[in-house]
Design a protein around this motif. Structure first.
Motif, PDB file in Angstrom:
ATOM      1  N   ALA A  21      -6.521   8.239  10.042  1.00 21.62           N
ATOM      2  CA  ALA A  21      -7.630   7.636   9.310  1.00 21.62           C
ATOM      3  C   ALA A  21      -8.823   7.414  10.242  1.00 21.62           C
ATOM      4  CB  ALA A  21      -7.194   6.311   8.698  1.00 21.62           C
ATOM      5  N   HIS A  22     -10.026   7.694   9.735  1.00 21.40           N
ATOM      6  CA  HIS A  22     -11.264   7.512  10.493  1.00 21.40           C
ATOM      7  C   HIS A  22     -12.248   6.779   9.592  1.00 21.40           C
ATOM      8  CE1 HIS A  22     -14.777   8.275  12.959  1.00 21.40           C
ATOM      9  NE2 HIS A  22     -14.019   8.874  13.874  1.00 21.40           N
TER      10      HIS A  22
ATOM     11  N   VAL B 105       0.828  -1.203   0.000  1.00 21.15           N
ATOM     12  CA  VAL B 105       0.000   0.000   0.000  1.00 21.15           C
ATOM     13  C   VAL B 105       0.869   1.262   0.000  1.00 21.15           C
ATOM     14  CG1 VAL B 105      -1.581   1.344   1.456  1.00 21.15           C
ATOM     15  CG2 VAL B 105      -2.023  -1.073   1.041  1.00 21.15           C
ATOM     16  N   LEU B 106       2.032   1.177   0.629  1.00 14.56           N
ATOM     17  CA  LEU B 106       2.893   2.352   0.772  1.00 14.56           C
ATOM     18  C   LEU B 106       3.914   2.503  -0.350  1.00 14.56           C
ATOM     19  CD1 LEU B 106       3.736   2.129   4.599  1.00 14.56           C
ATOM     20  CD2 LEU B 106       1.921   3.459   3.500  1.00 14.56           C
TER      21      LEU B 106
ATOM     22  N   ALA C 279     -14.451  -1.483   6.210  1.00 19.67           N
ATOM     23  CA  ALA C 279     -13.929  -2.855   6.307  1.00 19.67           C
ATOM     24  C   ALA C 279     -12.446  -2.924   5.985  1.00 19.67           C
ATOM     25  CB  ALA C 279     -14.706  -3.787   5.379  1.00 19.67           C
ATOM     26  N   ALA C 280     -11.913  -1.901   5.321  1.00 16.01           N
ATOM     27  CA  ALA C 280     -10.495  -1.887   4.952  1.00 16.01           C
ATOM     28  C   ALA C 280      -9.593  -1.839   6.173  1.00 16.01           C
ATOM     29  CB  ALA C 280     -10.202  -0.689   4.051  1.00 16.01           C
TER      30      ALA C 280
ATOM     31  N   PRO D 184      -4.583  -6.211   6.198  1.00 18.13           N
ATOM     32  CA  PRO D 184      -4.286  -6.515   4.789  1.00 18.13           C
ATOM     33  C   PRO D 184      -5.205  -5.845   3.775  1.00 18.13           C
ATOM     34  CG  PRO D 184      -5.436  -8.353   5.801  1.00 18.13           C
ATOM     35  CD  PRO D 184      -5.141  -7.374   6.908  1.00 18.13           C
ATOM     36  N   GLY D 185      -6.271  -5.178   4.226  1.00 17.31           N
ATOM     37  CA  GLY D 185      -7.225  -4.625   3.268  1.00 17.31           C
ATOM     38  C   GLY D 185      -7.148  -3.132   3.049  1.00 17.31           C
ATOM     39  N   LEU D 186      -6.093  -2.477   3.529  1.00 19.53           N
ATOM     40  CA  LEU D 186      -5.996  -1.019   3.381  1.00 19.53           C
ATOM     41  C   LEU D 186      -6.082  -0.617   1.907  1.00 19.53           C
ATOM     42  CD1 LEU D 186      -3.127  -0.289   5.926  1.00 19.53           C
ATOM     43  CD2 LEU D 186      -5.543   0.331   6.175  1.00 19.53           C
ATOM     44  N   PRO D 187      -6.785   0.483   1.605  1.00 23.81           N
ATOM     45  CA  PRO D 187      -6.964   0.876   0.204  1.00 23.81           C
ATOM     46  C   PRO D 187      -5.678   1.378  -0.430  1.00 23.81           C
ATOM     47  CG  PRO D 187      -7.850   2.559   1.656  1.00 23.81           C
ATOM     48  CD  PRO D 187      -7.463   1.405   2.541  1.00 23.81           C
TER      49      PRO D 187
END
Length: 198
Positions: free
Chosen positions: A125-126, A42-43, A176-177, A103-106
Motif C-alpha cells: 500500500a502507498h 478489514v480482513l 489518513a487511513a 484502526p482506519g484502514l479502508p
C-alpha cells in the motif's frame, strides 16, 4: 483475480509495544474496541482464514481470529519475523497482512491490493507520499527466501520486499487511513478527532 480460498489474512500483533508503555498494543481499547479488532474486521470477509501473530495474551486474540500463532523464533524480532510466521501458518497461495495499530484502514483494502497486483509477488500500500510495507499482499511461496534472509540477519521488511517483483498499490485517495497509533497520546488524539467527525 485471487480467489478468496487462496487468501490468508494476517494481523501483526507480536510486538513489545514499547512506545505505548510496554502494553500489548493490539488489545488496547480504541473507541471501545481492541485495536486489533479493527484490523481483523478489514480482513475477515475477504479471506478464507484470519490469523493473528501474537506473543502474549493469545486467548484474548483468539476471540478475534480463526487462529493465533506465535513468532516462529522468540525475542520479538519485528514485523519481518511476524510475516515469516504468518507465511508459515498460511493455508493458501497468498497472504494479506496488516498491523494491529491502524484502526482506519479502508474496507476495500484487500480488493484494492488484489486488483493492483498485476504479475507482482508483493503488493504494498502507498498513500501517495510514502509506502506502508506492513500493509501488503505477499505470495506464500516466498517463505523460504524470507527464511534465508532472516538467517543472514535481515530485519527490514522493505529491504526484503524489494528483492522481489513489487508494486505499489495506490491509496492516495485516503492517506489518513494509514495513521498508526504508537503512543497513548496518538490514540487519544485520533479518538478525539473521530468523535468530532461523527
Amino acid at each position: 483475480m485471487i480467489p478468496r480460498d487462496e487468501l490468508t489474512g494476517l494481523v501483526l500483533a507480536g510486538g513489545r509495544g514499547r512506545r505505548m508503555g510496554g502494553c500489548d498494543k493490539g488489545l488496547v481499547a480504541f473507541d471501545g474496541r481492541p485495536l486489533a479488532g479493527y484490523a481483523a474486521g478489514v480482513l475477515r470477509d475477504h479471506v478464507k482464514e484470519l490469523v493473528i501473530v501474537a506473543n502474549r495474551h493469545c486467548a484474548a486474540y483468539a476471540e478475534l481470529a480463526d487462529r493465533v500463532v506465535a513468532d516462529v523464533e522468540p525475542d520479538y524480532r519485528g514485523p519481518l519475523m511476524g510475516l515469516y510466521s504468518g507465511l508459515q501458518a498460511a493455508r493458501g497461495a497468498w497472504l494479506v497482512m496488516v498491523p494491529c495499530d491502524v484502526p482506519g484502514l479502508p474496507s476495500s483494502l484487500v480488493a484494492r491490493l488484489v486488483d493492483q497486483r498485476g504479475t507482482a509477488d508483493v503488493v504494498v500500500a502507498h498513500d501517495g507520499t510514502r509506502p506502508h510495507p506492513v500493509v501488503a499482499l505477499v505470495r506464500v511461496d516466498l517463505a523460504d527466501d524470507l527464511a534465508a534472509c532472516l538467517a543472514r540477519g535481515e530485519r527490514k521488511l522493505d529491504t526484503w520486499q524489494a528483492r522481489h517483483r513489487r508494486v505499489w498499490a495506490d491509496f492516495s485517495d485516503c492517506p489518513a487511513a494509514f495513521t498508526n497509533l504508537n503512543t497513548r497520546d496518538e490514540r487519544l488524539d485520533l479518538e478525539r478527532r473521530r468523535g468530532k467527525e461523527s
